[in-house]
Design an enzyme around this catalytic site. Structure first.
Site, PDB file in Angstrom:
ATOM      1  N   LYS A  11       0.787  -1.345   0.010  1.00 25.04           N
ATOM      2  CA  LYS A  11       0.100  -0.023  -0.049  1.00 25.04           C
ATOM      3  C   LYS A  11       0.886   1.245  -0.066  1.00 25.04           C
ATOM      4  O   LYS A  11       1.962   1.483   0.841  1.00 25.04           O
ATOM      5  CB  LYS A  11      -0.986   0.178   1.325  1.00 25.04           C
ATOM      6  CG  LYS A  11      -1.737   1.372   1.396  1.00 25.04           C
ATOM      7  CD  LYS A  11      -2.303   1.532   2.675  1.00 25.04           C
ATOM      8  CE  LYS A  11      -1.189   1.507   3.905  1.00 25.04           C
ATOM      9  NZ  LYS A  11      -0.524   2.823   3.840  1.00 25.04           N
ATOM     10  N   PRO A  90       9.176  -5.592   3.648  1.00 28.25           N
ATOM     11  CA  PRO A  90       9.700  -5.104   5.201  1.00 28.25           C
ATOM     12  C   PRO A  90       8.600  -4.897   5.847  1.00 28.25           C
ATOM     13  O   PRO A  90       7.613  -4.263   5.406  1.00 28.25           O
ATOM     14  CB  PRO A  90      10.483  -4.025   4.880  1.00 28.25           C
ATOM     15  CG  PRO A  90      10.340  -3.394   3.752  1.00 28.25           C
ATOM     16  CD  PRO A  90       9.736  -4.441   2.603  1.00 28.25           C
ATOM     17  N   SER A  99      -1.283  -5.106   7.334  1.00 28.49           N
ATOM     18  CA  SER A  99      -2.934  -4.708   6.889  1.00 28.49           C
ATOM     19  C   SER A  99      -3.230  -5.508   5.924  1.00 28.49           C
ATOM     20  O   SER A  99      -4.501  -6.007   5.722  1.00 28.49           O
ATOM     21  CB  SER A  99      -2.968  -3.165   6.828  1.00 28.49           C
ATOM     22  OG  SER A  99      -3.060  -2.549   8.185  1.00 28.49           O
ATOM     23  N   ASP A 121      -5.761   0.780   8.362  1.00 26.56           N
ATOM     24  CA  ASP A 121      -5.652   0.428   7.101  1.00 26.56           C
ATOM     25  C   ASP A 121      -6.233  -0.938   6.359  1.00 26.56           C
ATOM     26  O   ASP A 121      -6.241  -0.984   5.295  1.00 26.56           O
ATOM     27  CB  ASP A 121      -4.095   0.539   7.124  1.00 26.56           C
ATOM     28  CG  ASP A 121      -3.253   1.747   6.989  1.00 26.56           C
ATOM     29  OD1 ASP A 121      -4.209   2.788   6.885  1.00 26.56           O
ATOM     30  OD2 ASP A 121      -2.081   1.904   7.270  1.00 26.56           O
TER      31      ASP A 121
END
Length: 265
Positions: A11, A90, A99, A121
């Site tokens: 994201k 990571p 999320s 999120d």
């Protein structure tokens, strides 16, 4: 349910404005969120008891018990499952890894209604297409004209806890994003937006400024989320791949990858 495997994309907050804070402490956001073609992978198989196995290049340090959001997602759904989580992103990096992983489990289980219970999120990660995210993450709107972008993602290895960054933010009420283009120059529009958390994150982890500096040839360089991953927008995928190779060669301990975002469907 039957066994299912889901992709959990990174994201990217192309812009992130903090526009207020509620009495309960939750921050109010206005953000343009897109998703990249790099990410984790989650496999979910019905089982008699819950289990989580974590593999992949970033498996170290990821919990394989009830602390993990993928476990919590299946538990909230009331389903015991054997979950295999391949961590290619990571963690604690401002690109929604945990999320997005939880959203992938909810997609596999057909339980999108549980998203907000698992974190601010998770609802936007369920969408996995360009979204304007407002409120505490619960107000989402498709961005139908958002184009795909060629990016370089750079994470210098610093872990910056999100609550710490929000606490360090001096001004909690900032202006929202400007009206998005209906046609026209999205890059010019993006340059006029901000990530209000960037300064606070750099104050806690100055190496983020170094990550932004190596993206000097990008059309636009900015931090994503609360850090520490930064992105650079390049004119095309070839340019992004060349920049990624240069940055990786000079910073062998950093996570660096070229990627393409998903445009509006």
């Amino acid at each position: 349910m039957t066994a299912a495997t889901e992709f959990a994309p990174a994201k990217i907050n192309l812009a992130l404005h903090v526009v207020g804070q509620e009495a309960n402490g939750y921050h109010l956001l206005d953000s343009l969120v897109v998703f990249a073609d790099v990410g984790d992978r989650v496999s979910v198989t019905p089982a008699s008891a819950m289990s989580v196995t974590v593999d992949g290049p970033f498996a170290e340090g990821v919990p394989n018990d009830a602390r993990n959001l993928v476990w919590k997602a299946a538990e909230r759904a009331g389903i015991a499952a054997q979950i295999v989580l391949t961590k290619n992103l990571p963690h604690g990096a401002g690109i929604g890894g945990g999320s997005s992983d939880a959203a992938a489990v909810l997609r596999a289980l057909g339980r999108p209604d549980l998203a907000l219970e698992l974190g601010a999120d998770v609802p936007v990660c369920l969408k996995a297409t360009p979204q304007r995210m407002q409120g505490i993450g619960d107000v989402l709107a498709d961005v139908p004209r958002c184009p795909a972008f060629s990016l370089v993602l750079v994470n210098p290895g610093a872990h910056v806890p999100t609550p710490d960054v929000f606490r360090a933010l001096q001004v909690k009420t900032n202006s929202p994003m400007k009206a998005m283009p209906t046609d026209g120059d999205w890059l010019a529009w993006l340059k006029a937006q901000r990530n209000d958390l960037q300064g606070a994150a750099i104050a806690r982890a100055p190496v983020i400024a170094d990550a932004l500096a190596v993206l000097h040839d990008a059309v636009l360089a900015r931090m994503s989320g609360s850090g520490s991953t930064c992105f650079g927008i390049y004119p095309d995928r070839i340019g992004a791949e060349k920049a990624a190779a240069r940055i990786a060669q000079n910073n062998p301990d950093w996570w660096v990858t070229a990627s393409q975002t998903v445009g509006a469907s």
